[in-house]
Design a protein around this motif. Structure first.
Motif, PDB file in Angstrom:
ATOM      1  N   VAL A 167      57.946  72.346  -7.853  1.00  0.00           N
ATOM      2  CA  VAL A 167      56.964  71.705  -6.980  1.00  0.00           C
ATOM      3  C   VAL A 167      57.600  70.545  -6.226  1.00  0.00           C
ATOM      4  O   VAL A 167      57.318  70.325  -5.043  1.00  0.00           O
ATOM      5  CB  VAL A 167      55.749  71.223  -7.795  1.00  0.00           C
ATOM      6  N   ASP A 168      58.470  69.798  -6.895  1.00  0.00           N
ATOM      7  CA  ASP A 168      59.145  68.672  -6.231  1.00  0.00           C
ATOM      8  C   ASP A 168      59.968  69.154  -5.036  1.00  0.00           C
ATOM      9  O   ASP A 168      59.991  68.521  -3.973  1.00  0.00           O
ATOM     10  CB  ASP A 168      60.051  67.932  -7.217  1.00  0.00           C
ATOM     11  N   THR A 169      60.632  70.295  -5.207  1.00  0.00           N
ATOM     12  CA  THR A 169      61.428  70.849  -4.102  1.00  0.00           C
ATOM     13  C   THR A 169      60.524  71.284  -2.956  1.00  0.00           C
ATOM     14  O   THR A 169      60.840  71.049  -1.778  1.00  0.00           O
ATOM     15  CB  THR A 169      62.262  72.052  -4.591  1.00  0.00           C
ATOM     16  N   LEU A 170      59.389  71.893  -3.301  1.00  0.00           N
ATOM     17  CA  LEU A 170      58.456  72.331  -2.255  1.00  0.00           C
ATOM     18  C   LEU A 170      57.926  71.136  -1.473  1.00  0.00           C
ATOM     19  O   LEU A 170      57.781  71.200  -0.244  1.00  0.00           O
ATOM     20  CB  LEU A 170      57.294  73.104  -2.883  1.00  0.00           C
ATOM     21  N   LYS A 171      57.642  70.040  -2.156  1.00  0.00           N
ATOM     22  CA  LYS A 171      57.150  68.837  -1.480  1.00  0.00           C
ATOM     23  C   LYS A 171      58.231  68.261  -0.566  1.00  0.00           C
ATOM     24  O   LYS A 171      57.932  67.755   0.518  1.00  0.00           O
ATOM     25  CB  LYS A 171      56.702  67.795  -2.509  1.00  0.00           C
ATOM     26  N   ARG A 172      59.463  68.342  -1.019  1.00  0.00           N
ATOM     27  CA  ARG A 172      60.564  67.836  -0.187  1.00  0.00           C
ATOM     28  C   ARG A 172      60.762  68.712   1.055  1.00  0.00           C
ATOM     29  O   ARG A 172      61.007  68.205   2.153  1.00  0.00           O
ATOM     30  CB  ARG A 172      61.850  67.792  -1.011  1.00  0.00           C
ATOM     31  N   LEU A 173      60.613  70.026   0.871  1.00  0.00           N
ATOM     32  CA  LEU A 173      60.819  70.950   1.989  1.00  0.00           C
ATOM     33  C   LEU A 173      59.580  71.088   2.866  1.00  0.00           C
ATOM     34  O   LEU A 173      59.657  71.580   3.988  1.00  0.00           O
ATOM     35  CB  LEU A 173      61.211  72.338   1.454  1.00  0.00           C
ATOM     36  N   ASN A 174      58.407  70.656   2.350  1.00  0.00           N
ATOM     37  CA  ASN A 174      57.138  70.809   3.049  1.00  0.00           C
ATOM     38  C   ASN A 174      56.834  72.274   3.336  1.00  0.00           C
ATOM     39  O   ASN A 174      56.531  72.670   4.466  1.00  0.00           O
ATOM     40  CB  ASN A 174      57.127  69.995   4.343  1.00  0.00           C
ATOM     41  N   MET A 175      56.910  73.082   2.300  1.00  0.00           N
ATOM     42  CA  MET A 175      56.644  74.514   2.410  1.00  0.00           C
ATOM     43  C   MET A 175      55.916  75.010   1.171  1.00  0.00           C
ATOM     44  O   MET A 175      56.034  74.400   0.101  1.00  0.00           O
ATOM     45  CB  MET A 175      57.950  75.310   2.569  1.00  0.00           C
ATOM     46  N   ILE A 176      55.167  76.111   1.336  1.00  0.00           N
ATOM     47  CA  ILE A 176      54.487  76.728   0.201  1.00  0.00           C
ATOM     48  C   ILE A 176      54.826  78.216   0.174  1.00  0.00           C
ATOM     49  O   ILE A 176      54.479  78.942   1.111  1.00  0.00           O
ATOM     50  CB  ILE A 176      52.957  76.595   0.301  1.00  0.00           C
ATOM     51  N   PRO A 177      55.496  78.709  -0.873  1.00  0.00           N
ATOM     52  CA  PRO A 177      55.665  80.168  -1.008  1.00  0.00           C
ATOM     53  C   PRO A 177      54.297  80.816  -1.247  1.00  0.00           C
ATOM     54  O   PRO A 177      53.520  80.329  -2.082  1.00  0.00           O
ATOM     55  CB  PRO A 177      56.579  80.316  -2.229  1.00  0.00           C
ATOM     56  N   LEU A 178      54.012  81.892  -0.535  1.00  0.00           N
ATOM     57  CA  LEU A 178      52.691  82.522  -0.634  1.00  0.00           C
ATOM     58  C   LEU A 178      52.742  83.837  -1.401  1.00  0.00           C
ATOM     59  O   LEU A 178      51.990  84.054  -2.334  1.00  0.00           O
ATOM     60  CB  LEU A 178      52.121  82.760   0.767  1.00  0.00           C
ATOM     61  N   PHE A 179      53.641  84.723  -0.995  1.00  0.00           N
ATOM     62  CA  PHE A 179      53.766  86.024  -1.653  1.00  0.00           C
ATOM     63  C   PHE A 179      55.067  86.643  -1.162  1.00  0.00           C
ATOM     64  O   PHE A 179      55.680  86.168  -0.208  1.00  0.00           O
ATOM     65  CB  PHE A 179      52.579  86.947  -1.340  1.00  0.00           C
ATOM     66  N   ASN A 180      55.489  87.710  -1.829  1.00  0.00           N
ATOM     67  CA  ASN A 180      56.702  88.381  -1.380  1.00  0.00           C
ATOM     68  C   ASN A 180      56.437  89.868  -1.217  1.00  0.00           C
ATOM     69  O   ASN A 180      55.637  90.463  -1.941  1.00  0.00           O
ATOM     70  CB  ASN A 180      57.860  88.151  -2.355  1.00  0.00           C
ATOM     71  N   ILE A 181      57.101  90.451  -0.216  1.00  0.00           N
ATOM     72  CA  ILE A 181      57.081  91.888   0.023  1.00  0.00           C
ATOM     73  C   ILE A 181      58.534  92.329   0.098  1.00  0.00           C
ATOM     74  O   ILE A 181      59.292  91.847   0.938  1.00  0.00           O
ATOM     75  CB  ILE A 181      56.352  92.249   1.328  1.00  0.00           C
ATOM     76  N   ALA A 182      58.914  93.252  -0.803  1.00  0.00           N
ATOM     77  CA  ALA A 182      60.324  93.625  -0.942  1.00  0.00           C
ATOM     78  C   ALA A 182      61.119  92.353  -1.208  1.00  0.00           C
ATOM     79  O   ALA A 182      60.814  91.611  -2.127  1.00  0.00           O
ATOM     80  CB  ALA A 182      60.807  94.363   0.302  1.00  0.00           C
ATOM     81  N   ALA A 186      61.386  89.890   1.097  1.00  0.00           N
ATOM     82  CA  ALA A 186      60.924  88.887   2.054  1.00  0.00           C
ATOM     83  C   ALA A 186      59.910  87.975   1.374  1.00  0.00           C
ATOM     84  O   ALA A 186      58.919  88.436   0.798  1.00  0.00           O
ATOM     85  CB  ALA A 186      60.307  89.545   3.278  1.00  0.00           C
ATOM     86  N   LEU A 187      60.155  86.669   1.440  1.00  0.00           N
ATOM     87  CA  LEU A 187      59.268  85.677   0.841  1.00  0.00           C
ATOM     88  C   LEU A 187      58.467  85.002   1.952  1.00  0.00           C
ATOM     89  O   LEU A 187      59.025  84.269   2.778  1.00  0.00           O
ATOM     90  CB  LEU A 187      60.090  84.630   0.079  1.00  0.00           C
ATOM     91  N   PHE A 188      57.174  85.289   2.022  1.00  0.00           N
ATOM     92  CA  PHE A 188      56.326  84.683   3.046  1.00  0.00           C
ATOM     93  C   PHE A 188      56.020  83.240   2.653  1.00  0.00           C
ATOM     94  O   PHE A 188      55.572  82.967   1.529  1.00  0.00           O
ATOM     95  CB  PHE A 188      55.041  85.492   3.232  1.00  0.00           C
ATOM     96  N   VAL A 189      56.292  82.334   3.587  1.00  0.00           N
ATOM     97  CA  VAL A 189      56.240  80.899   3.303  1.00  0.00           C
ATOM     98  C   VAL A 189      55.307  80.225   4.306  1.00  0.00           C
ATOM     99  O   VAL A 189      55.428  80.428   5.519  1.00  0.00           O
ATOM    100  CB  VAL A 189      57.652  80.271   3.418  1.00  0.00           C
ATOM    101  N   GLY A 190      54.369  79.415   3.803  1.00  0.00           N
ATOM    102  CA  GLY A 190      53.444  78.693   4.665  1.00  0.00           C
ATOM    103  C   GLY A 190      53.982  77.326   5.048  1.00  0.00           C
ATOM    104  O   GLY A 190      54.472  76.581   4.187  1.00  0.00           O
ATOM    105  N   VAL A 191      53.929  76.996   6.338  1.00  0.00           N
ATOM    106  CA  VAL A 191      54.289  75.663   6.824  1.00  0.00           C
ATOM    107  C   VAL A 191      53.173  75.175   7.739  1.00  0.00           C
ATOM    108  O   VAL A 191      52.558  75.957   8.453  1.00  0.00           O
ATOM    109  CB  VAL A 191      55.634  75.647   7.592  1.00  0.00           C
ATOM    110  N   ALA A 192      52.888  73.882   7.685  1.00  0.00           N
ATOM    111  CA  ALA A 192      51.844  73.315   8.538  1.00  0.00           C
ATOM    112  C   ALA A 192      52.414  72.642   9.768  1.00  0.00           C
ATOM    113  O   ALA A 192      51.710  72.451  10.759  1.00  0.00           O
ATOM    114  CB  ALA A 192      50.999  72.317   7.732  1.00  0.00           C
ATOM    115  N   ASP A 193      53.686  72.275   9.710  1.00  0.00           N
ATOM    116  CA  ASP A 193      54.352  71.613  10.835  1.00  0.00           C
ATOM    117  C   ASP A 193      55.662  72.348  11.100  1.00  0.00           C
ATOM    118  O   ASP A 193      56.556  72.373  10.241  1.00  0.00           O
ATOM    119  CB  ASP A 193      54.631  70.150  10.488  1.00  0.00           C
ATOM    120  N   PRO A 194      55.817  72.952  12.289  1.00  0.00           N
ATOM    121  CA  PRO A 194      57.041  73.706  12.593  1.00  0.00           C
ATOM    122  C   PRO A 194      58.314  72.867  12.492  1.00  0.00           C
ATOM    123  O   PRO A 194      59.411  73.431  12.393  1.00  0.00           O
ATOM    124  CB  PRO A 194      56.820  74.185  14.032  1.00  0.00           C
ATOM    125  N   HIS A 195      58.184  71.541  12.516  1.00  0.00           N
ATOM    126  CA  HIS A 195      59.359  70.680  12.368  1.00  0.00           C
ATOM    127  C   HIS A 195      60.126  71.015  11.091  1.00  0.00           C
ATOM    128  O   HIS A 195      61.366  70.936  11.048  1.00  0.00           O
ATOM    129  CB  HIS A 195      58.917  69.209  12.343  1.00  0.00           C
TER     130      HIS A 195
END
Length: 569
Positions: A86-101, A103-112
Motif C-alpha cells: 500500500v505504501d508503494t501504491l500511495k507513492r506511485l499514486n496508482m491502484i491495481p484493479l484487475f489483471n487479464i492474462a 496485463a495489469l489494469f491500473v487506475g490513475v486519477a491524475d495523468p501526471h
C-alpha cells in the motif's frame, strides 16, 4: 486582449475551456498557481474543486486516449493488491484493479503520475494498462482503505466528450426483460449510447467481452482496439440478451455461435447496419458488432491512397473485358473496399455485375449480390456456376478459398468475363505461387491473371497535431529511404489532440500494384517462385509494400511506427 493570448495552455486546460468547464481567467490563474506550488495541474484543479472529478476524468480520458472506469462499477481484485504494498501504491499514486492474462489494469486519477508506470511494471513484473478513474473515489480507496468505498454504483461511462445522438432502433420486442438490475444500469439506454457513440467516432467494430470478474467493451478505431467502458459484470447476461433481441437472434441459445444483424435508422434517409456475431466463452458470450456503412462503398479510387502509376495500372486492368484482378492482404486490410471502389467505376446500366460474398457487407444498387451459405450448398463454386448461366459481364468473388472456386474463376476470366477476387497472401508475387500451390495449372494463371494488388491499412497522422521528428539520417537509410534524397526527407510523429485518437485520424492504403507482364507470365509457366517474381517486379520498378509505405512517410501521411507495424514480415 485575452489573458491567454500570449500564453500556451496545456491541452487539459484548453479542453476544459472549450467545454465551458473553466473560464480562461480561472484556467490561467490555476496554471500559474500550480506551477508556483510545484503541484500537478490536474490534482491542483481537483483539490481546489474547480472541476468535478467526473468531468476531469472524461476530459483527461479524451486528452490522453485512455479509458474511464467507474470504481463503483467493478469488483476490485483482492489478489492484485498483494502484488504491491500500500505504501508503494500511495507513492506511485496508482491502484491495481484487475489483471487479464499478463496485463495489469491500473487506475490513475491524475495523468501526471503515468510517469510512474515503469516503476509499477518493475515491481509487479506485469504489463500495466492504465485507465482513468474519478479523483474522489480514487482517494477514498487508496487513502481510506482498499475496497472501502460505499458509493452507490452509477452505471458506466464511455471515455469521450462526444454526446450521443438520438437513434431509432428498428426492432420488434421479441423479449420482455427487466431493463435494470441491482446495479442501477439501464441496459437499453447503455446499448443505444454504445452503438450511437461508435457510429459518431468512426468505429469499425465493437467488442463486448465477459471475463471472470469484469465486463469489458472495446472499440476498434483506425484498426486499433481501445477499451472504452467497464460496465458492471452483473449486467453481462442482460446486455447480451438485449443485443440478441435487436439482432433477431435466439436469446435462450447460449451454447453455439450465432450471426445476426441490427438495422438502425439515423434519419429518414440514412440507415446503418451492424453485423453481429456471438461466441460462447468461459464466462459468457463474447459479442462482436461490425459497423457496415454503405457510404464506404462510394469511396473512389482517388481516396484510397494509390499513387499515380498504381492508379493508372489498376484502372487499365479493370477496363479490360476479361481476365482476373486479384486483391490480397490480411483480414482487415481493406480488400473489400478496394474491390467495391472498382465496382463503382464499372457499375453502369450496360453491365451485368454479380457478386458472391460471405456475407455481403456493403449493399450497392445496381449490383446483384449473393450471400453464400455452405450449410445449404450455396458455396462460392456453386454460386459461380450459376453466375455463368446468367450472362455476366463482371463477377466479384469474395474470396478464392479452394481449388474448385479458383478453377471456375479462371475459366470465367478466360471466356470473356472480368473477375475480381481476393486471396490471403502477404505480397503480390506470393499470390501467383499460392494459386499454383492450390493446384491451378501455371498456363491458366499466366493467361488469366492481369493484375494483383497487395495492400495494408496504415493510420493517417492527424494534420492538426503532427510534428517533425528528429530521426538520424543513418537510421532512415537503414529503414529503406533513398540515400540520394535523404536531405529532403521530413519525418512526422504523432502527438495527440482533440481532433484525433493518439495522434492519428483515419487510415490510408499502402499498396503494391503489380501488372503481370509478359516476362512474369513466362516465369510463372516455367515454375518461377515468389522471390524470383519479386526480383522481376523490382526490375520493372514496381514498388513493394515497404517502398510504398516509405513514400507515405516521406509525404507526411503516416509515421515510421505505423510503417513498421503494417509492413513488418
Amino acid at each position: 486582449m485575452s489573458e491567454t493570448a500570449n500564453l500556451t495552455l496545456p491541452g487539459i486546460l484548453q479542453r476544459l475551456i472549450d467545454s465551458d468547464k473553466l473560464t480562461s481567467v480561472i484556467a490561467v490563474n490555476a496554471l500559474k498557481e500550480s506551477t508556483a506550488r510545484r503541484k500537478p495541474l490536474v490534482t491542483h484543479l481537483l483539490q481546489k474543486q474547480l472541476v468535478t472529478p467526473y468531468d476531469m476524468a472524461l476530459i483527461c480520458g479524451t486528452e490522453y486516449g485512455l479509458s474511464v472506469v467507474d470504481l463503483n462499477a467493478i469488483d476490485i481484485s483482492t489478489e492484485v493488491h498483494e502484488l504491491v504494498s500500500v505504501d508503494t501504491l500511495k507513492r506511485l499514486n496508482m491502484i491495481p484493479l484487475f489483471n487479464i492474462a499478463n496485463a495489469l489494469f491500473v487506475g490513475v486519477a491524475d495523468p501526471h503520475y503515468l510517469e510512474n508506470i515503469g516503476d509499477l511494471k518493475f515491481a509487479t513484473e506485469m504489463v500495466p494498462e492504465p485507465v482513468l478513474v474519478e479523483y474522489d473515489k480514487f482517494q477514498n480507496i487508496l487513502f481510506g482503505g482498499v475496497g472501502g468505498t460505499d458509493a452507490v454504483s452509477s452505471g458506466m461511462s464511455i471515455s469521450s466528450d462526444t454526446e450521443a445522438q438520438d437513434l431509432v432502433i428498428e426492432t420488434s420486442s421479441l423479449e420482455n426483460e427487466e431493463e435494470e438490475d441491482d446495479s442501477g444500469v439501464d441496459v437499453t439506454s447503455f446499448v443505444d449510447e454504445l452503438l450511437t457513440h461508435a457510429i459518431s467516432k468512426g468505429v469499425s467494430d465493437i467488442h463486448v467481452e465477459p471475463y471472470e470478474k469484469i465486463l469489458r467493451v472495446r472499440y476498434r478505431i483506425d484498426g486499433i482496439l481501445q477499451v472504452v467502458s467497464m460496465p458492471p459484470k452483473s449486467i453481462a447476461r442482460k446486455l447480451t440478451s438485449r443485443i440478441k433481441v435487436m439482432s433477431r437472434l435466439n436469446s435462450s441459445e447460449r451454447r453455439i455461435p450465432q450471426d445476426g444483424r441490427i438495422h438502425f435508422r439515423l434519419t429518414e434517409e440514412k440507415y446503418i447496419d451492424f453485423r453481429v456475431n456471438t461466441l460462447p466463452t468461459l464466462y459468457g458470450e463474447k459479442i462482436v458488432m461490425r459497423i457496415l456503412d454503405s457510404d464506404t462503398a462510394a469511396l473512389g479510387v482517388d481516396n484510397l491512397g494509390f499513387d499515380g502509376r498504381q492508379k493508372t495500372d489498376l484502372l487499365a486492368a479493370i477496363a479490360k473485358p476479361d481476365g482476373m484482378v486479384l486483391v490480397t492482404g490480411p483480414t482487415g486490410s481493406g480488400k473489400t473496399v478496394s474491390l467495391y471502389a472498382c465496382l463503382n467505376i464499372l457499375n453502369t446500366s450496360e453491365k451485368n455485375i454479380s457478386t458472391a460474398e460471405d456475407p455481403a457487407e456493403i449493399q450497392v444498387p445496381g449490383i446483384n449480390q449473393v450471400n453464400v451459405n455452405d450449410k445449404v450448398g450455396l458455396t462460392f463454386a456453386a454460386t459461380l456456376r450459376a453466375f455463368l448461366r446468367q450472362d455476366p459481364d463482371i463477377i466479384m468473388v469474395g474470396e478464392i478459398r479452394d481449388l474448385e472456386t479458383a478453377e471456375i474463376s479462371v475459366k470465367a476470366a478466360q471466356t470473356g468475363h472480368l473477375v475480381l477476387s481476393t486471396l490471403h497472401t502477404n505480397s503480390a508475387p506470393e499470390t501467383l505461387t499460392r494459386l499454383i500451390n492450390m493446384g491451378v495449372p501455371p498456363f491458366n494463371i499466366a493467361s488469366s491473371v492481369h493484375l494483383i494488388v497487395a495492400q495494408r491499412l496504415a493510420r493517417r497522422l492527424c494534420k492538426h497535431c503532427k510534428q517533425e521528428g528528429d530521426i538520424p539520417d543513418d537510421t532512415l537509410i537503414q529503414l529503406g529511404f533513398d540515400p540520394d534524397k535523404i536531405d529532403s526527407v521530413v519525418v512526422y510523429e504523432p502527438i495527440g489532440c482533440s481532433e484525433c485518437s493518439h495522434g492519428y485520424k483515419g487510415r490510408v492504403g499502402i499498396y503494391q500494384v503489380m501488372p503481370i507482364s509478359a516476362v512474369m507470365s513466362k516465369m510463372v509457366m516455367e515454375g518461377g517462385n515468389a522471390l524470383e517474381l519479386a526480383e522481376q517486379a523490382q526490375i520493372e520498378k514496381i514498388n513493394d509494400l515497404r517502398q510504398s509505405g516509405i513514400e507515405k512517410v516521406r509525404q507526411g501521411v503516416t509515421s515510421l511506427a505505423e510503417l513498421e507495424r503494417v509492413t513488418k514480415d
